[in-house]
Design an enzyme around this catalytic site. Sequence first.
Site, short mmCIF file in Angstrom:
data_model
loop_
_atom_site.label_atom_id
_atom_site.label_comp_id
_atom_site.label_asym_id
_atom_site.label_seq_id
_atom_site.Cartn_x
_atom_site.Cartn_y
_atom_site.Cartn_z
N ASP A 7 44.67 35.50 35.97
CA ASP A 7 43.74 35.19 36.37
C ASP A 7 44.35 33.72 37.80
OD1 ASP A 7 40.75 34.04 37.35
OD2 ASP A 7 40.67 34.25 35.52
N HIS A 8 43.73 35.12 39.05
CA HIS A 8 43.61 34.27 40.45
C HIS A 8 43.03 33.44 40.36
CE1 HIS A 8 40.22 36.37 42.30
NE2 HIS A 8 41.41 35.29 42.85
N HIS A 12 36.75 34.24 36.02
CA HIS A 12 37.55 32.95 36.63
C HIS A 12 35.72 32.62 36.38
CE1 HIS A 12 39.22 36.13 38.69
NE2 HIS A 12 38.08 36.92 39.56
C1 BG6 Z 1 38.45 39.48 42.35
C2 BG6 Z 1 37.11 40.71 41.75
O1 BG6 Z 1 38.82 39.19 40.35
O2 BG6 Z 1 37.79 37.99 42.73
C3 BG6 Z 1 36.41 40.62 43.20
O3 BG6 Z 1 37.26 41.02 41.35
C4 BG6 Z 1 35.75 38.73 43.95
O4 BG6 Z 1 35.23 41.52 43.20
C5 BG6 Z 1 37.21 38.55 43.87
O5 BG6 Z 1 35.49 39.64 45.21
C6 BG6 Z 1 37.00 36.48 44.53
O6 BG6 Z 1 38.00 36.29 44.71
P1 BG6 Z 1 38.22 34.93 45.79
O7 BG6 Z 1 39.35 34.84 45.62
O8 BG6 Z 1 37.69 35.72 46.94
O9 BG6 Z 1 37.31 34.28 45.41
#
Ligand code: BG6
Length: 490
Positions: free
Chosen positions: A177-178, A240
């Site tokens: 989960d980045h 997230h």
């Molecule tokens: C991803 C989603 O997990 O997170 C994308 O699949 C989204 O749709 C992205 O744009 C958002 O990540 P960040 O780091 O740009 O907030």
Amino acid sequence: SEKPTALIMIFGATGDLAKRKLFPSLYRLYKRGKLSERYAVIGVARRELTNDAFQESVRSSVQDAIKDHDGLDEFISHFYYHSHDVTDSSSYLALKTMANQLDENYHLEGNRIFYLAMAPEFFGTIAEHLKSDGLTDVAGFKRLVIEKPFGRSLASAKVLNDQLRQAFSEDEVYRIDHYLGKEMVQNIEVIRFANAIFEPLWNNRYISNIQVTSSEVLGVEERGRYYEKSGALRDMVQNHMLQMVALLAMEPPIRLNTDEIRAEKVKVFRAMKPLEGDAVKENFVRGQYGRGLVNNEEVKGYREEPMVDAESNTETYVAGKLTIDNFRWAGVPFYIRTGKKMAAKSTKIVIQFKDIPMNLYYQTEKTLNPNLLVIHIQPEEGITLYLNAQKTGEHMDATPVKLNFSNNCIDHMNTPEAYERLLYDCMRGDATNFAHWDEVALSWSFVDKISEIWEGTKADNFPNYEANTMGPKEADELLERDGFFWWPVD
Ligand code: BG6
């Protein structure tokens, strides 16, 4: 610092994630001296490519992402390529021969990381072959890193998990989960548990509500095919948004280790009040963007995007009110909202404190502003604390002041990217910032109830927000009913 040794196999090495995130992150680790000399990477993908051509694609992806790139030749000399057929055992056997050879050449101690950065429909098949064709038969550690989506419901996530667990134990599965790799998301715990002035107030006696916003300016872009089946609820909320809520709401762990922290997060998910029937409608709002104006030019609505149904019922926006039924949080709403094509790219958490028992001071509107703690996750990284102080020259009047800490001023240039941290954690065997199966299962069971209702009833008001706005008016009403409003994101 530790310099882990491993063979990293990246499945989906010609894909977007590998190019945009994984190669540059590995290079940064290398540059910071966090990768030992003993590493090798095998890019695995369907396409036919020579090692040289693959190394050149790694080179250009690093050059695109990072200005200063000395040592790049040495870095990419550790990269190899295997053209792969995910369903064919002989292809796995060839990969195994290559892996064993590299293991020997680079003294990798039999440590292997399998990173699945590709279409999820193959996750299960690959894991099964890795085992049956002997790639997981190693002297060192074996770890599986897996990108989202982890299923699209509890049932499908279970099927996937069972397949993975044939070949890897729970401890060996690193579910990405980045958001958990982001500097300020990791900082939530530090702010809470390392400061005497917050944790004693971190409960329903002093906090009136918490607001978590993650808004995006981009629309669905080229991902219509995936997004139509996903929607914002599965794409952002299940993972997230709920992970951020868990970090905000969890009890202090008895120790800062993986098991203890995950156990506390799991308890938050278990305390989250499930929504059923009418409660979904009362507590959750869905939205879909229509046309709108960006810099005076009309942009497309969601239904006009490529690969999107002209009558699509898919939500590109979600706002919701969560209730956490435990001693600490009873009565404190957690509001979340996220969406595409909104007016700002911003991820922020606002903690709104309750009013003091009696107000001796007045502002022009005859009320004091509440104290707010704002955690800025992106694009800026920092913390703002809103206090009340004397209005200059008018000792009966109070005025809000802002105490601002911005990470950018201190060490932004050195803040590692989310993927860089997560890769390093995985190499070191630290799974704290990855999602445990129990967290995944509980968050799906929460989200499933909502998606069942949303998929079963057509949203007759779609599209219900204009591109380049902060979402549908129903999302404002959700807070107004409780006497609150969304604090502006900037
Ligand atoms: C991803 C989603 O997990 O997170 C994308 O699949 C989204 O749709 C992205 O744009 C958002 O990540 P960040 O780091 O740009 O907030």
